[in-house]
Structure formats: C-alpha cells, structure tokens
Design an enzyme around this catalytic site. Structure first.
Site, mmCIF file in Angstrom:
data_model
loop_
_atom_site.group_PDB
_atom_site.id
_atom_site.type_symbol
_atom_site.label_atom_id
_atom_site.label_comp_id
_atom_site.label_asym_id
_atom_site.label_seq_id
_atom_site.Cartn_x
_atom_site.Cartn_y
_atom_site.Cartn_z
ATOM 1 N N GLU A 209 -37.433 47.268 -21.276
ATOM 2 C CA GLU A 209 -37.228 47.184 -22.740
ATOM 3 C C GLU A 209 -38.020 48.243 -23.482
ATOM 4 O O GLU A 209 -37.913 48.030 -24.705
ATOM 5 C CB GLU A 209 -37.323 45.748 -23.093
ATOM 6 C CG GLU A 209 -36.463 44.829 -22.461
ATOM 7 C CD GLU A 209 -36.422 43.288 -22.819
ATOM 8 O OE1 GLU A 209 -37.148 43.121 -23.675
ATOM 9 O OE2 GLU A 209 -35.623 42.543 -22.160
ATOM 10 N N LYS A 341 -27.661 34.931 -27.124
ATOM 11 C CA LYS A 341 -27.373 36.296 -26.044
ATOM 12 C C LYS A 341 -25.893 36.121 -25.935
ATOM 13 O O LYS A 341 -25.492 34.982 -25.135
ATOM 14 C CB LYS A 341 -27.920 36.211 -24.751
ATOM 15 C CG LYS A 341 -29.649 36.594 -25.089
ATOM 16 C CD LYS A 341 -30.367 36.350 -23.752
ATOM 17 C CE LYS A 341 -31.869 37.030 -23.882
ATOM 18 N NZ LYS A 341 -32.729 36.483 -22.595
#
EC number: 4.2.1.11
Length: 429
Positions: A209, A341
């Site tokens: 990330e 999500k």
C-alpha cells in the site's frame, strides 16, 4: 431514458500483478462506464467470493476468465435493455441470478465491476459527477463532505515482507482546514519518515500500500518513528496529526492466542486488549481496526468496553461490509465503526446499505481500498457522495494509491465552498 446495449468484461492486472476484472457498460447514446474490482490480501472469512480460475498454468491459478465469461454471458444477457440509473434493480437482478449467499456462482468480482460501471455510465448520462450520482442513490442529494485521509505510512503484516506484526500504521491530518492541506501534511510527514528511517539505517522499500516496510524492534518502535517524523515535519502530534492502527489481528490469532512473533509475545484476548489500551495511552491513537480476531466476539466486547468510549474501533474482517453481520454487532455493542470495502459484499447497492445502517446506529463508516488495487478511483467519489468522513487509500506513493487522492483533489476543486472538511469531528471517541 438511456438503455444498456452492451456489457463487456476483460481480465486486467491489479497493483500486485495479479489478474482482476474490468467491466464496460455501454448505453444506447454512446456513453461507456468502466470499472475494476479490487482484491484483498488479509481477507475476512465471510467476504463475498472473489471468483478465480484455479488454472495453475495461467497466472499461478489466479486468472479471472471465469468471472469475465460470466460478465460477457449471463450478466450481459440479464441487463441488456435495462435502465442504468436504476442501480437497485440492476444489483438485485445480478444477486438473484447468482442465487448464492456469497456470490460464489457469478463471482463478487464480476458483479461488482458491472455494478460500478453501470453507476458510472448512469452518472455520465445524467451529466453528473459520480459523487453526486452516488449521493442521489444514497438518498442524500447534495450532502457532501471531504474525508479525512488515514494514510498508511508504515506497512507490516500481510502487506509487507518484514517482522512487524501490526499491518498498518497510519497518520490522520485532523488539524487541517481542508482536504488538500491535509494531503500536503501527510505527504510531508511521509518524506520526513523516509529520512528518519534512513538515519536509523533502515530499509525504505515500500509495501503493497505504499508505506515503508522496514524491520523494527517492536510495534511501538514503528509508532515512535512516525512520531519523530511528525515533529520533524513541523506538526504537533495529537493536535495537528493523530495516529491509527490496523492490527489485522486475525492474521496472528491462533488457538485462542494473539501471537506477536516480531516481538516474541503472546496474549489472550484480555491481555491483547490491554496491550492496545497501553498503546493508546502512550500515543494519540484515535482509531484501531480489527484489533481482535473476526471470530473473537467476546474479545471484541472486552476491547469495546475498555477503550470504545475514546477510540474508534473499526470492524473490517469483523463485519465485511455485510448488513446482517453489522446488525448483530450493533445489537451486541461490538466496535463502533465499520470499514467499507465494495468487494467484500460485491455491489454498490449493498455497500450503500451498510453505510446507512452504520450511520443510523451512530457508528462511523470508513471507506477503504484493498491492498490489490487498480487506477480505478471510485472509492473517492463514494467517500464524498456518502459524506462518510474518512477514507483509507494507502500511502503517498504508488499510482494505485495516489489516483484516489488526486480524484479527491479534483472533487474538492469542483465543490469549492461546499467541500467541507471536518477533521477530528469525524471520529468516534
């Protein structure tokens, strides 16, 4: 009224070099909406199913040609001639066609890519920005806010090849006046952190990330390095900038124990809750995600009772963007926030329902990327269009992360005076 005249699916790559699904929804007026499905590394056991081929001769078994075939075949046939603006009807039709609890037949990756592509096509057809169309679908037209970014600047756990057990160490520019100022603050801290790590002789390679992924003596050592970087950047920790953790505790939970192998420590639920409480007393940590295992609801209750009044406790693997599970958590007083999500549940409609349920119960909703991302920036529009108030989309490098921040900068510019940034007020505790 525009109609869907074609739907195309294809196999593309995500940020980890693994295949994922992209879908195009074409309308009779020539408009095309396109969207990609993301993919996670640390996943909840109750997430909707990401359909993979399992053919070891292609992409090590991670191909998505089955999901693509489902888009180009049954999903296309189902939705031809339909109104793209009726999001609920489109999503319900795909869910019914699948017929399983976890979208195992068609694949959540197939359904989601089409769901988001249809929303983008509908927004264009109505000459609306995507965030405005999402606000309309959410039943909150014209109600926007710019999210506080939770910037993951040290990566551990499943997102890095290092000895750090906690998966994400984040900074939140809660003292900023605008989103763009907050983004600048986070970026400056990120660059100062690189210098801090270099001065300690540590690796400055990045994880999935975009955060740094050095080997460190302890989780507390990671927090200390970030605190030093915040100070060197000229900001006050606890006022200008606060901290957040994603423990992803399910990844180091085994046989009733939380095993911090990087530190050589092991805890029961009570002990690990106390460990986390101690960190919040030594550092201005105002948000902890997945502090305990997804199945350890008794442990979650202990943690919520210990620090839930002052710390945002976010359920990711715990709730998997699923209203049935969230409802149970709300009734039992577990956590006080949900991570959102798209691909955990597999459609835009169900995602919006989870956000609405959370807000109605006084829980916060944190919009999130996955560790396997693409250039698709839909979550930026989702955060603004639902006025969620918080977004997790990684660090300040890697274009798969920065694409979301750049989209938020564009939206802030478009909204002008309506681009409200509430900072610390967005968080529980």
């Amino acid at each position: 009224m525009a109609k869907i005249v074609d739907i195309k699916g294809r196999e593309v790559l995500d940020s980890r070099g693994n295949p994922t699904v992209e879908a195009d929804v074409l309308l009779d007026n020539g408009i095309i909406g396109s969207a990609c499905a993301p993919s996670g590394a640390s996943t909840g056991s109750r997430e909707a199913l990401e359909l993979r081929d399992g053919d070891k001769s292609r992409y090590l078994g991670k191909g998505v040609l089955k999901a693509v075939a489902n888009i180009n075949g049954p999903i296309r046939e189902l939705l031809l001639g339909k109104d793209p603006s009726d999001q609920k009807a489109l999503d319900r039709a795909m869910i019914e066609l699948d017929g399983t609890e976890n979208k195992a037949k068609l694949g959540a990756n197939a359904i989601l890519a089409v769901s988001l592509a249809a929303a983008k096509a509908a927004a264009q057809d109505q000459d609306l920005p995507l965030y405005a169309h999402i606000a309309n679908l959410n039943g909150t037209p014209g109600q926007y806010s710019m999210p506080v970014p939770m910037m993951n600047i040290i990566n551990g756990g499943e997102h890095a090849d290092n000895n750090v057990d906690i998966q994400e160490f984040m900074v939140q520019p809660v003292g900023a006046k605008t989103f763009s100022d907050g983004l600048r603050m986070g970026t400056e801290i990120f660059h100062h952190l690189k210098a801090v790590l270099k001065a300690r002789g540590l690796n400055t390679a990045v994880g999935d990330e975009g955060g740094f992924a050095p080997n460190l003596a302890s989780n507390e050592d990671a927090l200390g390095a970030i605190a030093e970087a915040v100070e060197k950047a000229g900001y006050k920790l606890g006022t200008d900038v606060t901290l957040a953790l994603d423990c992803a505790a399910s990844e180091f939970y085994e046989d009733g124990k939380y095993n911090l192998s990087g530190e050589g420590k092991s805890f029961d639920a009570e002990g690990f809750a106390e460990y986390l409480k101690g960190l919040t007393e030594r550092f201005p940590i105002i948000s902890i995600e997945d502090g305990l295992d997804e199945s350890d609801w008794a442990g979650w209750k202990i943690l919520t009772d210990k620090i839930g009044e002052k710390v945002q406790l976010v359920g990711d693997d715990l709730f998997v963007t699923n209203t049935k599970i969230l409802k149970e958590g709300i009734e039992k007083g577990i956590g006080n926030s949900i991570l959102i999500k798209f691909n955990q549940i597999g459609s835009l409609t169900e995602t919006l329902e989870a956000i609405q349920m959370a807000k109605a119960a006084g829980y916060t909703a944190v919009i999130s990327h996955r560790s396997g991302e693409t250039e698709d920036s839909t979550i930026a529009d989702l955060a603004v269009g639902t006025a969620a108030g918080q977004i997790k989309t990684g660090s300040l490098c890697r274009s798969d992360r920065v694409s979301k921040y750049n989209q938020l900068l564009r939206i802030e510019e478009q909204l002008g005076a309506k681009a409200v940034y509430r900072g610390r007020a967005e968080f529980r505790g």
